[in-house]
Design an enzyme around this catalytic site. Structure first.
Site, short mmCIF file in Angstrom:
data_model
loop_
_atom_site.label_atom_id
_atom_site.label_comp_id
_atom_site.label_asym_id
_atom_site.label_seq_id
_atom_site.Cartn_x
_atom_site.Cartn_y
_atom_site.Cartn_z
N HIS A 1 -9.25 1.10 5.47
CA HIS A 1 -7.96 1.35 6.10
C HIS A 1 -8.16 2.32 7.26
O HIS A 1 -8.97 3.25 7.17
CB HIS A 1 -6.96 1.92 5.09
CG HIS A 1 -5.56 1.89 5.59
ND1 HIS A 1 -5.10 2.80 6.51
CD2 HIS A 1 -4.54 1.03 5.35
CE1 HIS A 1 -3.83 2.52 6.80
NE2 HIS A 1 -3.47 1.45 6.11
N SER B 1 4.12 -1.96 10.46
CA SER B 1 5.58 -2.05 10.63
C SER B 1 6.15 -3.42 10.26
O SER B 1 7.09 -3.90 10.89
CB SER B 1 5.98 -1.66 12.06
OG SER B 1 5.60 -0.31 12.32
N LYS C 1 0.11 4.26 -0.15
CA LYS C 1 -0.50 5.45 0.47
C LYS C 1 -0.27 6.66 -0.45
O LYS C 1 -0.28 6.50 -1.66
CB LYS C 1 0.03 5.65 1.89
CG LYS C 1 -0.13 4.37 2.73
CD LYS C 1 0.15 4.53 4.18
CE LYS C 1 -0.03 3.17 4.87
NZ LYS C 1 0.19 3.26 6.33
N ASN D 1 0.87 -1.18 0.00
CA ASN D 1 0.00 0.00 0.00
C ASN D 1 0.91 1.23 0.00
O ASN D 1 1.51 1.55 1.02
CB ASN D 1 -0.89 -0.04 1.25
CG ASN D 1 -1.70 1.23 1.43
OD1 ASN D 1 -1.78 2.06 0.53
ND2 ASN D 1 -2.31 1.37 2.60
N GLU E 1 -6.53 4.77 8.19
CA GLU E 1 -6.33 6.18 7.82
C GLU E 1 -7.59 6.74 7.16
O GLU E 1 -7.92 7.92 7.34
CB GLU E 1 -5.09 6.31 6.92
CG GLU E 1 -3.82 6.06 7.72
CD GLU E 1 -2.67 5.44 6.94
OE1 GLU E 1 -2.70 5.46 5.69
OE2 GLU E 1 -1.74 4.92 7.59
N GLU F 1 -4.79 -4.68 10.94
CA GLU F 1 -3.73 -3.69 11.11
C GLU F 1 -3.96 -2.93 12.42
O GLU F 1 -4.73 -1.96 12.45
CB GLU F 1 -3.74 -2.68 9.95
CG GLU F 1 -3.50 -3.32 8.59
CD GLU F 1 -3.01 -2.28 7.57
OE1 GLU F 1 -1.94 -2.51 7.00
OE2 GLU F 1 -3.68 -1.26 7.38
N GLY G 1 3.21 2.38 10.91
CA GLY G 1 4.18 3.46 10.72
C GLY G 1 4.91 3.86 11.99
O GLY G 1 5.56 4.91 12.03
P1 13P Z 1 3.45 0.45 7.73
O1 13P Z 1 3.94 -0.84 7.11
O2 13P Z 1 4.16 1.66 7.22
O3 13P Z 1 3.41 0.36 9.23
O4 13P Z 1 1.93 0.63 7.24
C1 13P Z 1 1.05 -0.42 7.34
C2 13P Z 1 -0.18 -0.08 6.60
O5 13P Z 1 -0.93 0.79 7.03
C3 13P Z 1 -0.44 -0.77 5.34
O6 13P Z 1 -1.73 -0.52 4.89
#
Ligand code: 13P
Length: 255
Positions: free
Chosen positions: A97, A215, A11, A9, A99, A169, A175
């Site tokens: 997601h 992560s 983003k 992803n 976010e 997640e 992150g």
């Molecule tokens: P990270 O791997 O940067 O922690 O992000 C995970 C994520 O949100 C994937 O959709």
């Protein structure tokens, strides 16, 4: 047997040139993927047609979108409909997601509509769930995630469920560099599978791929993917570097 999947992803990262370069680098290092393994790349909308053209050279590597609108079409300035994604050769849509839930106020009722849009346009869904830190600290993560799943996908029939992958997640791991331990991931994935089995047939639960995200990196992917109920990963930051993404794919191929 259910599929093992590594999904990247991106983003809101990379311009068109950087995206093309990254896919090129991934292609160069990609190991052979058997039918039980797949890779997904989910770039920003603007990249989709470019990435689709690049992926035609790769077996078992699919194109994903990071979102779709919950209505079929209409006066929604700046939005993208599921039918448009389908016409750009998108195979999977990431829905729910954290976010999107947090920054764009997408609730489970809206996400259920997005799931319907993606499925009715013959795409597959990666439905995301996961708890914030305060829920984890309170120890109520299982019921929190269960509610997200019930309200997001339990309106589906069993034949539609076949086209859904779940991504767990935990928000506190996204992150942050703070990965869930493999025991924490396994516990939640087993719980999610039992929630699916209780509503649908056990067979449907056994066949569902459940991905871990948060992560995930080459150094911890193998341990996570060895867990019985962890069928791969949804990768953020490490999907932006070819070497890291390939390292995670390698762990999935060997799991
Ligand atoms: P990270 O791997 O940067 O922690 O992000 C995970 C994520 O949100 C994937 O959709």
């Amino acid at each position: 047997m259910r599929k093992k999947i590594v999904a990247g992803n991106w983003k809101m990262n990379l311009d068109l040139n950087e995206g093309a370069e990254l896919v090129n680098e991934i292609f160069k290092g990609l190991p052979e993927l058997s039918e039980s393994r797949m890779v997904l790349i989910a770039p920003p909308y603007l990249h989709l047609t470019q990435t689709a053209a690049q992926l035609t050279a790769m077996d078992n590597v699919y194109l994903g979108a990071q979102n779709c609108h919950h209505e079929a079409s209409g006066a929604y300035t700046g939005e993208v409909a599921a039918s448009m994604l389908k016409s750009a050769e998108v195979a999977y849509v990431i829905i729910g997601h954290s976010e999107r839930r947090e920054y764009f106020k997408e609730d489970n009722a809206m996400l259920a509509k997005k799931v319907n849009q993606a499925l009715s346009n013959d795409m597959q869904v990666i439905f995301c769930c996961g708890e914030p830190l305060e829920i984890r600290d309170a120890g109520t993560q299982n019921s929190y995630v269960e509610k997200q799943i019930k309200e997001g996908i339990f309106h589906l029939g069993e034949s539609q469920l076949k086209n859904v992958v779940i991504a767990y997640e935990p928000i506190w791991a996204i992150g942050t560099g703070r990965t869930a331990t493999s025991a924490q991931a396994q516990d939640m994935h087993a719980h999610i599978r039992s929630v699916i089995a209780a509503k649908y047939e056990q067979d449907a639960a056994n066949k569902m791929s459940i991905l871990y995200g948060g992560s995930c990196k080459p150094s911890n992917a193998a341990e996570l993917f060895e867990c019985a109920d962890v069928d791969g990963g949804l990768i953020g930051g490490a999907a932006l570097k070819a070497a890291d993404f390939l390292g995670i794919i390698e762990a999935m191929v060997n799991a």
